[in-house]
Design a protein around this motif. Structure first.
Motif, PDB file in Angstrom:
ATOM      1  N   LEU A  87       1.089  -1.361   0.017  1.00 21.88           N
ATOM      2  CA  LEU A  87      -0.062   0.142   0.386  1.00 21.88           C
ATOM      3  C   LEU A  87       0.836   1.416  -0.002  1.00 21.88           C
ATOM      4  O   LEU A  87       1.841   1.390   1.119  1.00 21.88           O
ATOM      5  CB  LEU A  87      -0.877  -0.177   2.077  1.00 21.88           C
ATOM      6  N   ILE A  88       0.729   1.444  -0.900  1.00 23.43           N
ATOM      7  CA  ILE A  88       1.294   3.055  -0.945  1.00 23.43           C
ATOM      8  C   ILE A  88       0.392   5.040  -0.882  1.00 23.43           C
ATOM      9  O   ILE A  88      -0.410   4.937  -1.637  1.00 23.43           O
ATOM     10  CB  ILE A  88       1.861   3.699  -2.179  1.00 23.43           C
ATOM     11  N   ASN A  89       0.661   4.972   0.801  1.00 23.84           N
ATOM     12  CA  ASN A  89      -0.296   6.331   0.647  1.00 23.84           C
ATOM     13  C   ASN A  89       0.161   7.577   0.305  1.00 23.84           C
ATOM     14  O   ASN A  89       1.068   8.469   0.597  1.00 23.84           O
ATOM     15  CB  ASN A  89       0.076   6.554   2.221  1.00 23.84           C
ATOM     16  N   ASN A  90      -0.317   8.063  -1.559  1.00 29.64           N
ATOM     17  CA  ASN A  90       0.037   8.747  -1.749  1.00 29.64           C
ATOM     18  C   ASN A  90      -0.144  10.002  -2.254  1.00 29.64           C
ATOM     19  O   ASN A  90       0.290  11.067  -1.845  1.00 29.64           O
ATOM     20  CB  ASN A  90       1.205   8.352  -3.392  1.00 29.64           C
ATOM     21  N   ALA A  91      -2.094  10.041  -2.039  1.00 29.16           N
ATOM     22  CA  ALA A  91      -2.640  11.465  -1.749  1.00 29.16           C
ATOM     23  C   ALA A  91      -1.631  12.352  -1.376  1.00 29.16           C
ATOM     24  O   ALA A  91      -1.771  12.143   0.386  1.00 29.16           O
ATOM     25  CB  ALA A  91      -4.230  10.378  -2.089  1.00 29.16           C
ATOM     26  N   GLY A  92      -2.264  13.502  -1.710  1.00 25.79           N
ATOM     27  CA  GLY A  92      -1.912  14.737  -1.103  1.00 25.79           C
ATOM     28  C   GLY A  92      -2.592  15.995  -0.846  1.00 25.79           C
ATOM     29  O   GLY A  92      -3.226  15.904  -2.241  1.00 25.79           O
TER      30      GLY A  92
END
Length: 263
Positions: A87-92
């Protein structure tokens, strides 16, 4: 997709750093990309551009500020694949940039009223902290079923969230980091760093690799393609490395491509 492929979900991946991460992961034959996008149409277009065959990339609609959207994405992936491996939490979000550019263009100070200021803080935290936390919680059950070992979580943080860089005069970043700028965005990333440590501790015994990555100032829509930023491809490198960590890889760390960053 092949049963041996690692399934990775990247939020906010239809453009910028997230898109570059997907692009680089596709160079690894063992990855199947779930390309997260708040806007379904944008996600479909980005996925088709990355992989016209559709064999290695699938668009997933997920708005990290909407609990129903997060749960729907998790249910969809659970039903179709039964697990994810990364899981890559990239939303910013950094709406302070919008105010910053307005001030630059007007060459005069534009004072925000309290309601507008509160909204900026709310939006920054809603995506960068609350969104990352709730998304992680929603996908923990699928990460527990990961085929690849170890399961990996990457939080896309920022150098600007570092209290160490902000307060250390000997740091090469000190002059830039000590400026009183973007407090909502910066503090939300500082909070994200604590979130990283929380999940690293929670899954330490299971061997999961949970880390935060600092991509640096990047030329993207996020920064209105600032000439001061570097390319998304450069900023993606360390995120991709952390997504590929082996069992003896680091966890509970805050890093960029040069190594550990001070918390």
């Amino acid at each position: 997709m092949s049963p041996t492929q690692n399934i990775v979900l990247i939020t906010g991946a239809n453009q910028g750093i997230g898109y570059a991460v997907a692009e680089q992961l596709l160079k690894h034959e063992n990855y199947f990309i779930l390309l997260g996008s708040r806007n379904a149409e944008n996600g479909i277009k980005a996925a088709a551009k990355l992989d016209p065959s559709g064999k290695s990339v699938e668009p997933i609609t997920i708005d990290v500020t909407d609990d129903a959207s997060i749960q729907q994405a998790a249910d969809q992936i659970a039903s179709k694949y039964g697990h994810i491996d990364v899981l890559i939490n990239n939303a910013g979000n950094n709406n302070e940039f919008t105010h910053y550019w307005k001030q630059q263009e007007s060459k005069e100070e534009i004072k925000l009223d309290l309601a507008a200021l509160r909204q900026i803080y709310r939006e920054a935290y809603d995506v960068n902290l609350f969104g990352a936390a709730i998304t992680t919680e929603a996908f923990i059950p699928l990460l527990k079923k990961a085929n690849a070992k170890p399961a990996r979580i990457v939080f896309v943080s920022s150098h600007t969230g570092s209290i160490g860089l902000r307060t250390d005069p000997s740091s090469e970043f000190y002059e830039r980091m000590s400026r009183p700028s973007f407090p909502a965005y910066r503090s939300s990333k500082t909070a994200m760093n604590m979130l990283t440590l929380h999940y690293a501790a929670m899954f330490k015994e299971q061997g999961w690799k949970v880390n935060a990555s600092c991509p640096n100032l990047t030329k993207s829509a996020f920064t209105r393609f600032s000439d001061l930023g570097r390319s998304p491809a450069e900023s993606a490198v360390n995120i991709v490395r952390l997504a590929n960590l082996p069992e003896n890889g680091e966890t509970g760390q805050y890093l960029d491509e040069n190594g550990i960053v001070a918390w």
